[in-house]
Write a protein that holds these residues in place. Structure first.
Motif, PDB file in Angstrom:
ATOM      1  N   SER A  91       0.797  -1.232   0.000  1.00 45.61           N
ATOM      2  CA  SER A  91       0.000   0.000   0.000  1.00 45.61           C
ATOM      3  C   SER A  91       0.825   1.275   0.000  1.00 45.61           C
ATOM      4  CB  SER A  91      -0.943   0.013   1.209  1.00 45.61           C
ATOM      5  OG  SER A  91      -0.215  -0.106   2.419  1.00 45.61           O
ATOM      6  N   THR A  92       2.156   1.184   0.153  1.00 47.96           N
ATOM      7  CA  THR A  92       3.028   2.356   0.108  1.00 47.96           C
ATOM      8  C   THR A  92       4.284   2.012  -0.678  1.00 47.96           C
ATOM      9  OG1 THR A  92       4.328   1.839   2.099  1.00 47.96           O
ATOM     10  CG2 THR A  92       2.236   3.017   2.416  1.00 47.96           C
ATOM     11  N   MET A  93       4.994   3.028  -1.116  1.00 41.54           N
ATOM     12  CA  MET A  93       6.257   2.790  -1.820  1.00 41.54           C
ATOM     13  C   MET A  93       7.235   2.037  -0.924  1.00 41.54           C
ATOM     14  SD  MET A  93       6.259   3.921  -4.996  1.00 41.54           S
ATOM     15  CE  MET A  93       7.987   4.165  -5.394  1.00 41.54           C
ATOM     16  N   LEU A 118      12.332   5.480  -7.101  1.00 40.88           N
ATOM     17  CA  LEU A 118      12.595   4.478  -6.064  1.00 40.88           C
ATOM     18  C   LEU A 118      13.689   4.969  -5.116  1.00 40.88           C
ATOM     19  CD1 LEU A 118      12.475   1.229  -8.223  1.00 40.88           C
ATOM     20  CD2 LEU A 118      10.917   1.784  -6.349  1.00 40.88           C
ATOM     21  N   ARG A 119      14.748   5.509  -5.665  1.00 39.55           N
ATOM     22  CA  ARG A 119      15.842   6.002  -4.811  1.00 39.55           C
ATOM     23  C   ARG A 119      15.373   7.151  -3.919  1.00 39.55           C
ATOM     24  NH1 ARG A 119      20.382   3.421  -6.614  1.00 39.55           N
ATOM     25  NH2 ARG A 119      20.519   2.973  -8.850  1.00 39.55           N
ATOM     26  N   ARG A 120      14.465   7.975  -4.430  1.00 37.53           N
ATOM     27  CA  ARG A 120      13.967   9.096  -3.620  1.00 37.53           C
ATOM     28  C   ARG A 120      13.061   8.615  -2.494  1.00 37.53           C
ATOM     29  NH1 ARG A 120      13.180  13.873  -8.283  1.00 37.53           N
ATOM     30  NH2 ARG A 120      15.418  14.015  -8.728  1.00 37.53           N
ATOM     31  N   HIS A 121      12.665   7.348  -2.552  1.00 42.40           N
ATOM     32  CA  HIS A 121      11.926   6.734  -1.444  1.00 42.40           C
ATOM     33  C   HIS A 121      12.840   5.842  -0.596  1.00 42.40           C
ATOM     34  CE1 HIS A 121       8.321   8.001  -3.690  1.00 42.40           C
ATOM     35  NE2 HIS A 121       7.708   7.910  -2.538  1.00 42.40           N
ATOM     36  N   GLU A 173      -2.644   2.657  -5.438  1.00 45.75           N
ATOM     37  CA  GLU A 173      -1.789   3.575  -6.185  1.00 45.75           C
ATOM     38  C   GLU A 173      -0.688   4.046  -5.239  1.00 45.75           C
ATOM     39  OE1 GLU A 173      -1.977   7.880  -8.472  1.00 45.75           O
ATOM     40  OE2 GLU A 173      -3.853   6.781  -8.140  1.00 45.75           O
ATOM     41  N   LEU A 174       0.537   3.658  -5.531  1.00 44.47           N
ATOM     42  CA  LEU A 174       1.660   3.930  -4.634  1.00 44.47           C
ATOM     43  C   LEU A 174       2.308   5.279  -4.898  1.00 44.47           C
ATOM     44  CD1 LEU A 174       3.429   0.438  -4.803  1.00 44.47           C
ATOM     45  CD2 LEU A 174       1.539   1.162  -3.325  1.00 44.47           C
TER      46      LEU A 174
END
Length: 292
Positions: A91-93, A118-121, A173-174
Motif C-alpha cells: 500500500s506504500t512505496m 525508487l531512490r527518492r523513497h 496507487e503507490l
C-alpha cells in the motif's frame, strides 16, 4: 505541402494525445505539412533520426548516452504519466522493499525515471527489491500478473487510468512519477544533423502541436472527449477526474519549457545513467526557436 514522419515511441495518451488532437482537428494541413504518424516503439535510434519524434524521454537518454544531439522544439508536459501500483498487500512505496516489481528496463526512459523515484523513497532498485523487467506496450498483462500474485507491484503507463484500475481491482496507487520528477517527456524533437531546426516541415509541425495544446487548455469539454477515446475503460466522470488531475494542471498551453526544472531533471537522469556531464537544458530544449 511539406511532409514529415512524426514518430511516437511509447503507447498511450501520454505520447499520442497532442499529435492525435492536432490530426483530428486538421491543424498540420492548415499549417502546410502532411504528418505521417509512425509507431516507432521498436525502431532503432538510427531509424528514428530520419524524422521527428514525440518521445523526448528516449531522445534525451540517447543524447546523454550516445551523443546524438536530439533537440526539442516543443514540450507538451514536464510530468511523466507513469505510476507505481501495488497489489493488495503493498500500500506504500516503502512496502516495495523485498517485493517483486514489474518495471521497464533501466536503460529506457520510463525505467530510468522509475529508478530515480525508487531512490527518492530510500529504495535501491538493485538491492532492496526485485525488478522484473517488462518490455514497453499495453499494460493489461501487467494487471493479470499482479492479480495472479506473480508480482507484488507494477509500474504502468497511460494506457490505463491508475485511479480506475486500483478501485476496480482492489490495488493501491503507490506513487505518480510526475509528483517526484519534472522532466519533459513528450513534445517534438529532431536530430539537427539529419533535419535542420529551421526546416519548414518542422516549423509547421510544431505550430500544429501548439495549436492542439492551446485547444486542450482552452476547451476542457473537448479535451475530455478526446481523452475518452484513449481511456475506454473509464466512465465520463472518471475521465473528467483524470483530466483534472493529470492533464489540465500539467500540460503546457504553448509548448514552452521550464528550463530550471529541466536542468534539475537532466542532472538526475545523467547521475542515474552514470553520465559525468549533463547538457544544459537550454541546449536540449530550444522551444523558443519556433514562434506562432
Amino acid at each position: 505541402m511539406h511532409t514529415l514522419d512524426l514518430t511516437y515511441v511509447g503507447h498511450g495518451l501520454h505520447e499520442e494525445l497532442v499529435a492525435y488532437v492536432a490530426d483530428q482537428e486538421g491543424f498540420p494541413e492548415q499549417e502546410g505539412v502532411h504528418l505521417a504518424l509512425r509507431d516507432g516503439v521498436n525502431w532503432d535510434d538510427q531509424r528514428l533520426r530520419r524524422g521527428a519524434t514525440i518521445g523526448l524521454g528516449r531522445s534525451v537518454l540517447t543524447r546523454l548516452t550516445d551523443g546524438v544531439e536530439w533537440t526539442a522544439l516543443s514540450v507538451s508536459t514536464h510530468r511523466p504519466l507513469f505510476w507505481f501500483v501495488g497489489g493488495q498487500h503493498v500500500s506504500t512505496m516503502e512496502d516495495l522493499r523485498g517485493r517483486r516489481l514489474l518495471v521497464h528496463a533501466p536503460h529506457t526512459a520510463p525505467g530510468c525515471f522509475a529508478r530515480i523515484v525508487l531512490r527518492r523513497h530510500g529504495l535501491d532498485p538493485d538491492r532492496d527489491l526485485e525488478c522484473v523487467i517488462r518490455p514497453p506496450g499495453d499494460y493489461s498483462m501487467d494487471l493479470r500478473r499482479l492479480r495472479a500474485g506473480e508480482v507484488d507491484a507494477a509500474y504502468i503507463g497511460s494506457t490505463l487510468d491508475p485511479a480506475q484500475i486500483t478501485a476496480e481491482e482492489g490495488f493501491h496507487e503507490l506513487g505518480w512519477v510526475g509528483d517526484h520528477l519534472a522532466i519533459p517527456t513528450v513534445g517534438l524533437a529532431v536530430d539537427p544533423a539529419v533535419i535542420p531546426l529551421d526546416d519548414p516541415a518542422i516549423t509547421a509541425a510544431v505550430r500544429a502541436q501548439r495549436r492542439a495544446l492551446a485547444l486542450l487548455a482552452a476547451d476542457p469539454d473537448t479535451a475530455v472527449t478526446y481523452l475518452q477515446r484513449f481511456l475506454g475503460r473509464d466512465t465520463p466522470d472518471e475521465v473528467k477526474r483524470y483530466h483534472a488531475r493529470f492533464i489540465a494542471p500539467w500540460f503546457t498551453t504553448d509548448g514552452q519549457v521550464d528550463l530550471a526544472a529541466a536542468d534539475e531533471s537532466l542532472a538526475a537522469v545523467a547521475h542515474e545513467l552514470g553520465v559525468t556531464h549533463a547538457p544544459r537544458a537550454a541546449d536540449v530544449y530550444r522551444t523558443d526557436h519556433v514562434t506562432l
